[in-house]
Design a protein around this motif. Structure first.
Motif, PDB file in Angstrom:
ATOM      1  N   PHE A 197      -0.512 -10.848   8.524  1.00 37.63           N
ATOM      2  CA  PHE A 197      -0.709  -9.186   8.807  1.00 37.63           C
ATOM      3  C   PHE A 197      -1.962  -9.058   9.621  1.00 37.63           C
ATOM      4  O   PHE A 197      -2.047  -8.068  10.244  1.00 37.63           O
ATOM      5  CB  PHE A 197      -0.508  -8.626   7.557  1.00 37.63           C
ATOM      6  CG  PHE A 197       0.972  -8.609   7.045  1.00 37.63           C
ATOM      7  CD1 PHE A 197       2.044  -7.753   7.677  1.00 37.63           C
ATOM      8  CD2 PHE A 197       1.191  -9.358   6.222  1.00 37.63           C
ATOM      9  CE1 PHE A 197       3.256  -7.750   7.011  1.00 37.63           C
ATOM     10  CE2 PHE A 197       2.613  -9.380   5.377  1.00 37.63           C
ATOM     11  CZ  PHE A 197       3.569  -8.603   5.894  1.00 37.63           C
ATOM     12  N   ARG A 245      11.311   1.122   7.952  1.00 40.45           N
ATOM     13  CA  ARG A 245      11.063   0.714   9.469  1.00 40.45           C
ATOM     14  C   ARG A 245      12.208   1.090   9.991  1.00 40.45           C
ATOM     15  O   ARG A 245      13.158   0.548   9.602  1.00 40.45           O
ATOM     16  CB  ARG A 245      10.375  -0.838   9.698  1.00 40.45           C
ATOM     17  CG  ARG A 245      10.301  -0.986  11.300  1.00 40.45           C
ATOM     18  CD  ARG A 245       9.488  -2.210  11.311  1.00 40.45           C
ATOM     19  NE  ARG A 245       8.234  -2.021  11.052  1.00 40.45           N
ATOM     20  CZ  ARG A 245       7.252  -1.397  11.753  1.00 40.45           C
ATOM     21  NH1 ARG A 245       7.514  -0.794  12.869  1.00 40.45           N
ATOM     22  NH2 ARG A 245       5.967  -0.997  11.398  1.00 40.45           N
ATOM     23  N   LEU A 260       5.276   6.648   3.363  1.00 40.92           N
ATOM     24  CA  LEU A 260       5.617   5.378   3.973  1.00 40.92           C
ATOM     25  C   LEU A 260       7.189   5.347   4.071  1.00 40.92           C
ATOM     26  O   LEU A 260       7.729   5.550   3.272  1.00 40.92           O
ATOM     27  CB  LEU A 260       5.372   4.423   3.008  1.00 40.92           C
ATOM     28  CG  LEU A 260       3.760   4.398   2.732  1.00 40.92           C
ATOM     29  CD1 LEU A 260       3.230   3.099   1.918  1.00 40.92           C
ATOM     30  CD2 LEU A 260       2.720   4.513   3.919  1.00 40.92           C
ATOM     31  N   ARG A 311       3.549  -4.647  10.811  1.00 41.49           N
ATOM     32  CA  ARG A 311       3.608  -5.767  11.240  1.00 41.49           C
ATOM     33  C   ARG A 311       2.107  -6.392  11.532  1.00 41.49           C
ATOM     34  O   ARG A 311       1.929  -7.714  11.265  1.00 41.49           O
ATOM     35  CB  ARG A 311       4.397  -5.826  12.629  1.00 41.49           C
ATOM     36  CG  ARG A 311       5.745  -5.128  12.553  1.00 41.49           C
ATOM     37  CD  ARG A 311       6.470  -4.755  13.574  1.00 41.49           C
ATOM     38  NE  ARG A 311       5.556  -3.582  14.085  1.00 41.49           N
ATOM     39  CZ  ARG A 311       5.968  -2.752  14.993  1.00 41.49           C
ATOM     40  NH1 ARG A 311       7.161  -3.372  15.807  1.00 41.49           N
ATOM     41  NH2 ARG A 311       5.407  -1.772  15.332  1.00 41.49           N
ATOM     42  N   PHE A 342       2.347  -1.270   1.892  1.00 40.36           N
ATOM     43  CA  PHE A 342       2.327  -1.293   3.429  1.00 40.36           C
ATOM     44  C   PHE A 342       2.773  -2.625   4.150  1.00 40.36           C
ATOM     45  O   PHE A 342       3.124  -2.470   5.165  1.00 40.36           O
ATOM     46  CB  PHE A 342       0.778  -1.017   4.009  1.00 40.36           C
ATOM     47  CG  PHE A 342       0.399   0.358   3.847  1.00 40.36           C
ATOM     48  CD1 PHE A 342       0.195   1.129   5.051  1.00 40.36           C
ATOM     49  CD2 PHE A 342      -0.433   0.762   2.689  1.00 40.36           C
ATOM     50  CE1 PHE A 342      -0.084   2.422   4.838  1.00 40.36           C
ATOM     51  CE2 PHE A 342      -0.882   2.065   2.480  1.00 40.36           C
ATOM     52  CZ  PHE A 342      -0.811   2.943   3.722  1.00 40.36           C
ATOM     53  N   THR A 343       2.540  -3.864   3.107  1.00 39.38           N
ATOM     54  CA  THR A 343       3.131  -4.922   3.813  1.00 39.38           C
ATOM     55  C   THR A 343       4.607  -5.407   3.103  1.00 39.38           C
ATOM     56  O   THR A 343       5.095  -6.327   3.866  1.00 39.38           O
ATOM     57  CB  THR A 343       2.208  -6.222   3.453  1.00 39.38           C
ATOM     58  OG1 THR A 343       1.948  -6.108   2.059  1.00 39.38           O
ATOM     59  CG2 THR A 343       0.782  -5.759   4.307  1.00 39.38           C
ATOM     60  N   GLY A 344       5.196  -4.745   2.443  1.00 38.95           N
ATOM     61  CA  GLY A 344       6.596  -5.100   1.913  1.00 38.95           C
ATOM     62  C   GLY A 344       6.331  -6.079   0.961  1.00 38.95           C
ATOM     63  O   GLY A 344       7.290  -6.755   0.694  1.00 38.95           O
ATOM     64  N   MET A 345       5.237  -6.142   0.331  1.00 40.25           N
ATOM     65  CA  MET A 345       4.735  -7.214  -0.524  1.00 40.25           C
ATOM     66  C   MET A 345       4.690  -6.794  -2.024  1.00 40.25           C
ATOM     67  O   MET A 345       3.693  -7.041  -2.648  1.00 40.25           O
ATOM     68  CB  MET A 345       3.675  -8.312  -0.070  1.00 40.25           C
ATOM     69  CG  MET A 345       3.948  -8.993   1.078  1.00 40.25           C
ATOM     70  SD  MET A 345       2.662  -9.848   1.696  1.00 40.25           S
ATOM     71  CE  MET A 345       2.659 -11.169   0.317  1.00 40.25           C
ATOM     72  N   GLU A 346       5.196  -5.741  -2.096  1.00 41.70           N
ATOM     73  CA  GLU A 346       4.945  -5.070  -3.538  1.00 41.70           C
ATOM     74  C   GLU A 346       5.188  -6.181  -4.746  1.00 41.70           C
ATOM     75  O   GLU A 346       4.460  -5.755  -5.852  1.00 41.70           O
ATOM     76  CB  GLU A 346       6.193  -3.788  -3.902  1.00 41.70           C
ATOM     77  CG  GLU A 346       5.787  -2.659  -2.893  1.00 41.70           C
ATOM     78  CD  GLU A 346       6.775  -3.009  -1.628  1.00 41.70           C
ATOM     79  OE1 GLU A 346       6.827  -1.675  -1.003  1.00 41.70           O
ATOM     80  OE2 GLU A 346       6.965  -4.101  -1.225  1.00 41.70           O
ATOM     81  N   VAL A 384       6.931   1.205   7.370  1.00 40.47           N
ATOM     82  CA  VAL A 384       6.641   0.113   6.591  1.00 40.47           C
ATOM     83  C   VAL A 384       7.817  -1.004   6.477  1.00 40.47           C
ATOM     84  O   VAL A 384       8.908  -0.487   6.591  1.00 40.47           O
ATOM     85  CB  VAL A 384       6.217   0.218   5.189  1.00 40.47           C
ATOM     86  CG1 VAL A 384       4.705   0.974   5.248  1.00 40.47           C
ATOM     87  CG2 VAL A 384       7.019   1.289   4.322  1.00 40.47           C
ATOM     88  N   PRO A 385       7.596  -2.180   6.490  1.00 38.66           N
ATOM     89  CA  PRO A 385       6.553  -3.053   6.276  1.00 38.66           C
ATOM     90  C   PRO A 385       5.674  -2.855   7.788  1.00 38.66           C
ATOM     91  O   PRO A 385       6.358  -3.039   8.764  1.00 38.66           O
ATOM     92  CB  PRO A 385       6.563  -4.177   6.059  1.00 38.66           C
ATOM     93  CG  PRO A 385       8.182  -4.430   6.349  1.00 38.66           C
ATOM     94  CD  PRO A 385       8.876  -3.023   6.154  1.00 38.66           C
TER      95      PRO A 385
END
Length: 407
Positions: A145, A105, A102, A124, A235-239, A121-122
């Motif tokens: 997403f 971006r 990962l 889209r 993957f979504t940047g929402m860790e 990542v993240p």
């Protein structure tokens, strides 16, 4: 002069030592040494199916493998062994492991090891192939997403339904019959798949879209299943959101588990029912068996080593479960399920103690959001079980969410 040279050399050695320590700290990336904010660090506690290693340039190496590897069983989804590998019947063989790098971006790091597929990542946009995958996005309020799903069958979430209705989420077809044109039009960065499903992924592979296995459903620990939301978080940047949401689930689950330890009795539980001449009971190492234990009960197959469904003849199951205190059933019965309906499906069902004493714990997937929410709500499931097995430990006005005592 000699003293000055000595001091100078000592200072150089000290700086060198400090430099070595720093380098060593930065190279110890398996624990996320390069992440300065602990709230963003993804480190699985219960999930066995994925690991994360942090390296330079903000790159994370994610390794995915079967959470049940090494287990001598048929697998959680009724898979079987063939030539040393697990298969899914008509489906595709699952390779031993998957490897993804990962990367932030817009960057092009040069330190990606061989064998790793890069994913910016993240992401889209994505497509979810299963409802348990979708549940991760629902739990984290991350549906923006999701641009595609396979079906709306047994789907209760009104937000998802509305998105499908107005076209923000498209239906891509069913397993084995996916619509490649719809998938391409959805323009996903990645597609989350379940390799043990029936498949049909060959047509999708031809689109060139990266397929990412999501194996949360194969975890043997209830919290391990829920923890795959951290996987989605990467993957979504929402860790941060994933960590916070899971932390709450873990705390609530452990609170219920601790409450169950106050029980003074330990009832026995049977599971499953007859279908096409066989009784399919969950194995003794299945996550449900653990939930029964955590809720203060004993599963009749506690010594069994299987993780998935076990086909058993009636005589065998009766010898084990005739005097079980409770009977857990999950199905999609059309209409109102009842003790009479259970007896009508097989008259021998009335011979079980749990039937006679009306101790059948039942969940109808047609009438609850079990598929889309249960995997990320193990704490709620545990409450339902505790309320059934030890009602004296729960509030008298507790309203079960999924499993209720059949009336």
């Amino acid at each position: 002069m000699k003293n000055s040279i000595f001091l100078f050399l000592s200072a150089l050695l000290l700086l060198s030592a400090c430099g070595n320590k720093t380098t060593k700290k930065q190279s110890d990336n398996s624990a996320g040494a390069l992440v300065t904010d602990s709230a963003l660090l993804i480190k699985p506690e219960f999930a066995k199916g994925f690991t994360v290693k942090y390296i330079e340039d903000g790159v994370r190496l994610v390794d995915i493998s079967d959470p049940q590897k090494g287990e001598d069983d048929e697998g959680a989804m009724g898979t079987h062994k063939k030539h040393g590998q697990k298969t899914a019947g008509r489906g595709e063989k699952m390779q031993k492991s998957y490897h993804f790098a990962l990367i932030p971006r817009g960057t092009k790091p040069a330190n990606i090891p061989d064998g790793y597929v890069t994913v910016e990542v993240p992401i889209r946009r994505t497509i979810c192939m299963t409802t348990p995958q979708l549940s991760n996005f629902i739990a984290m309020d991350a549906l923006d997403f999701v641009k595609g799903i396979t079906s709306t069958k047994n789907l209760y979430n009104q937000d998802v339904k509305q998105r499908v209705k107005d076209g923000r989420i498209v239906k891509i077809g069913m397993e084995g019959n996916f619509d490649s044109e719809v998938i391409i039009a959805a323009n996903p960065d990645v597609i989350f798949i379940s390799p043990f499903k029936r498949g049909g992924y060959e047509a999708i592979k031809e689109t060139g879209i990266t397929l990412v296995p999501h194996l949360g459903y194969k975890e043997l620990d209830p919290l391990g299943q829920a923890e795959w939301m951290k996987f989605i978080g990467m993957f979504t940047g929402m860790e941060k959101e994933a960590n916070e949401t899971f932390r709450g689930i873990k705390e609530r689950y452990n609170e219920v588990k601790a409450l169950a330890q106050k029980a003074t009795t330990c009832p026995t539980v049977m599971s499953g029912e007859m279908h096409n001449g066989n009784w399919f009971a969950v194995g003794g190492k299945n996550y449900l068996a653990q939930m029964f234990r955590d809720a203060g009960a004993e599963y009749i197959l506690k010594d069994d080593t299987h993780t998935g469904g076990i086909p058993m003849e009636y005589e065998k199951i009766y010898s084990l479960a005739a005097n079980a205190d409770y009977w857990r059933i999950l199905n999609s019965f059309p209409g109102e399920f009842s003790y009479e309906a259970l007896k009508a499906s097989d008259p021998r069902n009335a011979d079980f103690k749990a039937w006679k004493e009306h101790h059948v714990l039942y969940c109808n997937m047609k009438k609850t959001a079990y598929y889309e929410a249960a995997t990320v709500q193990p704490d709620v499931l545990l409450k339902d079980f505790l309320f059934a097995f030890h009602p004296e430990l729960m509030p008298t006005d507790y309203q079960p969410t999924y499993y209720q005592m059949l009336k």
